[in-house]
Scaffold this motif. Structure first.
Motif, PDB file in Angstrom:
ATOM      1  N   THR A   6      37.573  44.247  45.049  1.00  6.98           N
ATOM      2  CA  THR A   6      37.391  43.240  43.995  1.00  6.98           C
ATOM      3  C   THR A   6      37.544  41.810  44.496  1.00  6.98           C
ATOM      4  O   THR A   6      36.674  40.960  44.225  1.00  6.98           O
TER       5      THR A   6
ATOM      6  N   TRP B  23      36.015  56.746  51.403  1.00  9.96           N
ATOM      7  CA  TRP B  23      36.472  56.382  50.056  1.00  9.96           C
ATOM      8  C   TRP B  23      36.915  57.625  49.294  1.00  9.96           C
ATOM      9  O   TRP B  23      37.997  57.661  48.709  1.00  9.96           O
TER      10      TRP B  23
ATOM     11  N   TYR C  33      39.122  41.042  54.061  1.00  8.91           N
ATOM     12  CA  TYR C  33      39.518  41.607  52.769  1.00  8.91           C
ATOM     13  C   TYR C  33      39.617  43.119  52.896  1.00  8.91           C
ATOM     14  O   TYR C  33      38.732  43.777  53.446  1.00  8.91           O
ATOM     15  N   GLN C  34      40.693  43.676  52.377  1.00  7.66           N
ATOM     16  CA  GLN C  34      40.867  45.122  52.411  1.00  7.66           C
ATOM     17  C   GLN C  34      40.666  45.764  51.040  1.00  7.66           C
ATOM     18  O   GLN C  34      40.654  46.985  50.931  1.00  7.66           O
ATOM     19  N   VAL C  35      40.548  44.938  50.005  1.00  2.00           N
ATOM     20  CA  VAL C  35      40.341  45.417  48.646  1.00  2.00           C
ATOM     21  C   VAL C  35      39.012  44.875  48.142  1.00  2.00           C
ATOM     22  O   VAL C  35      38.687  43.699  48.350  1.00  2.00           O
TER      23      VAL C  35
ATOM     24  N   ARG D 112      39.183  51.757  53.261  1.00  2.00           N
ATOM     25  CA  ARG D 112      39.619  50.530  52.619  1.00  2.00           C
ATOM     26  C   ARG D 112      39.329  50.618  51.123  1.00  2.00           C
ATOM     27  O   ARG D 112      38.230  51.002  50.715  1.00  2.00           O
ATOM     28  N   ASP D 113      40.332  50.271  50.312  1.00  2.00           N
ATOM     29  CA  ASP D 113      40.188  50.294  48.854  1.00  2.00           C
ATOM     30  C   ASP D 113      39.600  51.633  48.401  1.00  2.00           C
ATOM     31  O   ASP D 113      38.693  51.695  47.561  1.00  2.00           O
TER      32      ASP D 113
END
Length: 448
Positions: free
Chosen positions: A141, A377, A137-139, A383-384
């Protein structure tokens, strides 16, 4: 047959599957390797680690061995001394942790012994939460949703504090704690016993958790769990935190929203660990480039700006208060961490790696994945991540989250005096420069 517990990032008696495995057939031996890597830590982190290990040793009747040396050498020597054919340890997933356990496993195997890895520092081990096609998963949520669907076990039973075979030490923890204090003093030392942190967790769910959703971003309010320090040293497992929040919400449904928010914050920690597991280069390398290389400040001007940021004398109260809080306590409120990081990267145009390195030295709760990926971030490279064009306004953030100025006045006694420094930059001007750099970075490279 005695088993050996190799203490890693799990210096605790509660909710510790590796220790329980070692004690499965009776009393176990225990050893911690004070490795060359630990010797490179800041004085404050070494002093705190020494106290954590001292506390664990006291809880086990002074049975824990703490020895200088590479983990492979220390663990093998201790296993030979106590006649352990099996060494039980927590599985690590950071780049350094993986290298370390491979070396220990090889040394033990060559000596006819076995390394048994049990559990991890996470509710869900990195690499387990994947999309349907088997990719990461890169996002955040959707990761959080899949992470919750995966689930985790309830906390394990406490280990037997009397179930230890004594192992000798060659390090004086009192001396190392005192030396670290001299080299890198803290004005407000935190708790260092497992019992104190579990009491803090109990107090949190009984009190501040109720206002966690609305107050967790207020740096002058005692609204957070403060569990990042015991998590970093392994004195509390995230399963314990999650169970405490879940149990509180079950007993009082009015706490459900706050418990869900708190659980989401734990999920961010696990998301960052998952990203680093899949991308070990993220410790030093941006996962994506967002501005041209020539946008970064260099030379003496950049060094002077960095020094002013580091010392809390930029002239921006929220930034300076955060940096002085970290210097005094080894901690900084998470909202303020985002503000000071954004200021360094987007107002002073200093690469995120330099700020991350300073946090590694200054923070007691330093963790590879959390520190580096949180910096990425803010920088917009992870990521995300927050988009690079999101530039925190230090004054606006102060007005919103410290409206009465109580936090900045606590850490800036010179704020309203002639001694407080003038602003080193114009925020609006530097914001426009950062946005222009971002726009340049989006342009396609000229064809050669």
């Amino acid at each position: 047959m005695t088993s050996l517990w190799w203490i890693r990032r799990d210096a605790r008696l509660n909710d510790n599957p590796a220790l329980l495995e070692a004690q499965g057939d009776g009393p176990a031996a225990a050893v911690f390797a004070w490795s060359p890597a630990v010797r490179l830590w800041s004085g404050r982190r070494r002093a705190h680690l020494a106290r954590v290990l001292w506390s664990l040793s006291e809880d086990t009747g002074r049975s824990v061995g703490v020895r200088h040396g590479d983990p492979a050498d220390v663990v093998l020597e201790a296993a030979r001394e106590v006649g352990a054919t099996v060494v039980c340890a927590q599985h690590e997933y950071s780049p350094s942790g993986l290298r370390e356990q491979r070396a220990v496993e090889e040394a033990l195997t060559h000596d006819g012994r076995h390394l048994r890895l049990v559990g991890s520092p996470y509710a869900v081990a990195p690499g387990r939460v994947l999309k349907a096609d088997g990719t990461e998963y890169q996002v955040f949520t959707p990761f959080r949703r899949a992470w919750r669907d995966h689930g985790w076990r309830r906390p394990a039973a406490p280990a037997d504090p009397r179930g230890f075979v004594p192992v000798s030490s060659d390090i004086d923890l009192d001396h190392d704690a005192a030396l670290g204090d001299i080299q890198d003093p803290l004005g407000y030392p935190p708790p260092f016993t497992e019992t104190a942190w579990l009491e803090r967790l109990s107090d949190f769910v009984a009190g501040p958790l109720a206002q966690y959703t609305s107050e967790r971003d207020l740096p002058n309010v005692d609204a957070t769990s403060r569990m990042s320090i015991p998590l970093a040293y392994g004195q509390v497992h995230p399963r314990t935190l999650l169970a405490a929040a879940e149990d509180a919400a079950t007993a009082n449904p009015d706490l459900s929203a706050s418990a869900a928010t708190f659980t989401s914050e734990v999920a961010w920690r696990e998301f960052h660990a998952n990203v680093l597991f899949h991308h070990p280069d993220a410790l030093r390398t941006s996962l994506r480039q967002v501005i041209p290389d020539d946008a970064w400040a260099t030379g003496k001007e950049a060094d002077d700006a960095f020094d002013a940021w580091r010392d809390g004398r930029t002239g921006f109260p929220l930034v300076d208060a955060g940096m002085r809080e970290m210097a005094a306590t080894g901690m900084m409120h998470n909202r303020v961490r985002m503000v000071v990081a954004s200021f360094l990267i987007k107002d002073l145009h200093v690469p995120w790696q330099r700020g991350a390195d300073h946090f590694r030295r200054g923070l007691l709760d330093y963790d590879d994945a959390q520190n580096q990926l949180n910096w990425q971030w803010v920088a917009g490279t992870g990521r995300d991540a927050a988009p690079y064009f999101r530039v925190f306004n230090p004054d606006g953030q102060g007005d919103k989250f410290d409206p009465l100025g109580a936090y900045v006045r606590r850490w800036l006694p010179d704020l309203d005096t002639p001694a407080y420094p003038e602003r080193i930059v114009d925020h609006q001007q530097e914001r426009q420069i950062a946005l222009a750099d971002f726009t340049r970075g989006k342009r396609p490279s000229p064809q050669s």
